[in-house]
Enzyme design. Structure first.
Site, short mmCIF file in Angstrom:
data_model
loop_
_atom_site.label_atom_id
_atom_site.label_comp_id
_atom_site.label_asym_id
_atom_site.label_seq_id
_atom_site.Cartn_x
_atom_site.Cartn_y
_atom_site.Cartn_z
CG HIS A 183 42.97 -8.63 22.59
ND1 HIS A 183 43.29 -9.37 21.70
CD2 HIS A 183 42.62 -7.41 22.34
CE1 HIS A 183 43.19 -8.53 20.50
NE2 HIS A 183 42.80 -7.35 21.08
CG ASP A 207 45.36 -7.47 15.19
OD1 ASP A 207 45.53 -8.67 15.58
OD2 ASP A 207 44.37 -6.99 15.72
CB CYS A 227 44.59 3.01 18.56
SG CYS A 227 44.12 1.84 17.30
C1 PEP Z 1 45.43 -3.36 17.20
O1 PEP Z 1 45.55 -4.47 16.72
O2 PEP Z 1 46.68 -2.59 17.37
C2 PEP Z 1 44.51 -2.79 18.10
C3 PEP Z 1 44.67 -1.54 18.71
O3 PEP Z 1 43.34 -3.56 18.25
P1 PEP Z 1 43.36 -4.66 19.11
O4 PEP Z 1 44.62 -4.95 19.98
O5 PEP Z 1 42.42 -4.71 20.17
O6 PEP Z 1 43.54 -5.77 18.32
MG MG Z 2 43.51 -5.15 16.63
#
Ligand code: PEP
Ligand code: MG
Length: 580
Positions: A191, A458, A505
């Site tokens: 993140h 994830d 996403c």
């Molecule tokens: C993901 O896990 O791909 C996602 C978009 O959420 P984050 O990156 O905030 O965990």
């Molecule tokens: Mg995620």
């Protein structure tokens, strides 16, 4: 000049003097200050000693009131270790003569005392060890705390160097005074890296020991595009990188301008909607400039990063309502707070879990923080009266978890309705598919969800058992792994059969190597970092959806990540030669 190789976290090039942020665990490395900075360093040390002394006096008074003056005497040893003239002289001499940073001088001198007391047999003197440790920590806390606060008031843009930066620390960085950053740890989809991309701060993570090797004030280049850091560059290298930095920005801006209003459609007419992933509503105008058709993922856990108090319903509501106004009728996907793992509200408990990534994070944590969860859901529903909102639940792992989350939403809905509060009764509600278990039961989930959003960051982590923030296993973090591709395929198929919307996403949607594959798998919506939208759009416009379908079919037959990636690269560079 020294070149260090790390992991690219956010593209662009930054040059500036290094500013070192030591870690809260006080792993202080040997560093020096420039000659001109010696007086200021001594001043910082004196200030830290004075603040520490005041703190000790306050604690002593408090203790004395509570348990009596006799026990408060234990603080005398702290006072002694802070004020002893021989210690203070030794600290100042280290700074003046050897040009140590105050942090390094403190850690060196107090460690020597600690060792000395440690070696003494007498029980009474040995007890002093903990007083020495406490004093060292107290001083370091004041020195480092001041440094962290100083970040807001820098006059020259610096390159920040740290062992690690938490995502919320990164979210608070200001582009005006932080030109770029470099950290020892971290992976490409951590993140911290995601937030750096959002703020458009060039960054390299996973450098191993950059925080030990660089001294404050050293000239540094952060080449976030190639994942390199150059320490003390020669004149030619610095000049070349300054030009690269300027070119990057000019290219990026002109591409955004040129493509902003160009429809995102393949050569054979398949529209692929490109939405923005954002952490803060202030990113929306920039996202629209980059051609975003809406917000496909608002990571709401960053909205109140660094705020100790739980946000109120009104604060949540106003944030979403204002975001909708800026979006001017375009959709906003609000993901409910995805806390835990590597993202914590300051001061929140639970950090000490043995495996936070497998622990009480995301929706699991929301169920335990049920009041905060309800508060956010009420606010999102209220905001739905002001624009096109969709609600997205993160890390749904099973049908029962999905139903539990829906159940909480239903309660909140019923309550709002009975209170006569206006909201859109048809707000679409979706699940993030980011755990393999969810992908494998996607057909069941699809019957109850209004849409899916595939969180590949994830999904890859959990599918391959590779920690996304650990640079030591970054090589194993392979989006092209056949197992990952099958999970994505399974999810898209399930969504198509049920006739519901599906998008991706995770960071995969911003990587042009995967654009053709994702389009070929049938994805017609992707959400990505705004800065990456123009490049991805350019590739989409060069693609043929039928050829993409053939490529996806082939890729799904393959058994090896490297071979699959080679095929994707080859086909992508055939369709869009500038990507190779
Ligand atoms: C993901 O896990 O791909 C996602 C978009 O959420 P984050 O990156 O905030 O965990
Ligand atoms: Mg995620």
């Amino acid at each position: 000049m020294e070149i260090l190789k790390g992991i690219s976290a956010a593209p662009g090039v930054a040059i500036g003097p290094a500013m070192i942020l030591d870690t809260e665990e006080y792993r202080i490395s040997r560093r020096t200050v420039p000659v001109a900075g010696v007086d200021e360093a001594i001043e910082r040390l004196r200030h830290a000693i004075a603040s520490s002394r005041e703190e000790v006096e306050g604690e002593k008074r408090l203790f004395s009131d509570r348990v009596g003056p006799r026990f408060a005497e234990i603080f005398s040893a702290h006072e002694w270790f802070l004020e002893d003239p021989a210690i203070v002289r030794e600290l100042e001499t280290g700074i003046r003569e050897k040009r140590y940073t105050p942090e390094y001088a403190v850690s060196r001198v107090y460690r020597r005392y600690r060792k000395m007391f440690d070696e003494i047999e007498s029980g009474h003197l040995r007890q002093r060890v903990s007083d020495v440790v406490d004093t060292e920590r107290r001083l370091l806390r004041h020195l480092l705390g001041a440094r962290r606060k100083d970040l807001a008031s820098l006059e020259v843009p610096v390159v920040l160097v740290a062992h690690d930066l938490t995502p919320s620390e990164t979210a608070r960085l200001d582009r005006k005074n932080i030109a770029g950053f470099a950290t020892d740890v971290g992976g490409p989809t951590s993140h911290t890296a995601i937030v750096a991309r959002a703020l458009e701060i060039p960054a390299v993570v996973g450098l191993g020991s950059v925080s030990m090797e660089v001294s404050g004030g050293d000239e540094m280049i952060v080449d976030g595009t190639r994942g390199l850091v150059i320490v003390s560059p020669d004149t030619d290298t610095a000049k070349k990188h300054r030009a690269m930095g300027r070119n990057f920005h000019e290219h990026e801006r002109s591409l955004a301008r040129k493509l902003r209003d160009v429809p995102s459609v393949t050569r054979d007419g398949q529209a692929v909607r490109l939405m923005a992933n954002i952490e803060l509503p202030l990113e929306i105008p920039g996202a629209l400039e980059h051609g975003a058709e809406g917000v496909g993922l608002l990571r709401t856990e960053f909205l109140f990063a660094g705020v100790r108090e739980e946000p109120t319903e009104q604060q949540h509501f106003e944030t979403y309502r204002d975001a909708l106004q800026t979006l001017g009728g375009r959709p906003l996907v609000v993901r409910t707070q995805d806390l835990g793992g590597d993202k914590y509200l300051d001061g929140s408990e639970g950090r000490e879990e043995p495996n936070p990534i497998l622990g009480c994070r995301s929706l699991r944590l929301s169920f335990q923080r049920i009041d905060a969860f309800r508060t956010q859901l009420r606010a999102i529903l209220r905001a739905s009266a002001h624009g096109k909102v969709r609600i997205l639940f993160p890390m749904v792992g099973s049908l029962s978890e999905w139903r539990q989350a829906r159940g909480v939403l239903e309660e909140v809905r019923t309550h709002l309705r009975s209170s006569g509060v206006p909201f859109d009764p048809d707000v679409p509600v979706g699940a993030m598919i980011e755990v393999p278990s969810a992908a494998l039961v996607a057909r069941h989930l699809a019957r109850e969800c209004d849409f899916f959003s595939i969180g590949t960051n994830d999904l890859i982590q959990y599918c391959l058992a590779v920690d996304r923030v650990n640079e030591r296993v970054a090589m194993l973090y392979q989006p092209a792994h056949p197992a990952v591709l099958r999970l994505i395929h399974e999810t898209v198929q399930a969504a198509q059969e049920a006739g519901i919307h599906v998008s991706v996403c995770g960071e995969m949607s911003g990587d042009v190597q995967f654009t053709m594959l994702l389009v070929g798998m049938g994805l017609r919506e992707m959400s990505l970092a705004p800065i990456l939208i123009p490049e991805v759009k350019r590739v989409i416009c060069a693609l043929d959806a039928n050829a993409a379908r053939d490529l996806a079919r082939k890729a799904l037959q393959m058994g090896d990540a490297a071979e699959t990636l080679a095929l994707l690269r080859e086909q992508t560079s055939e369709a869009a030669p500038w990507t190779s």
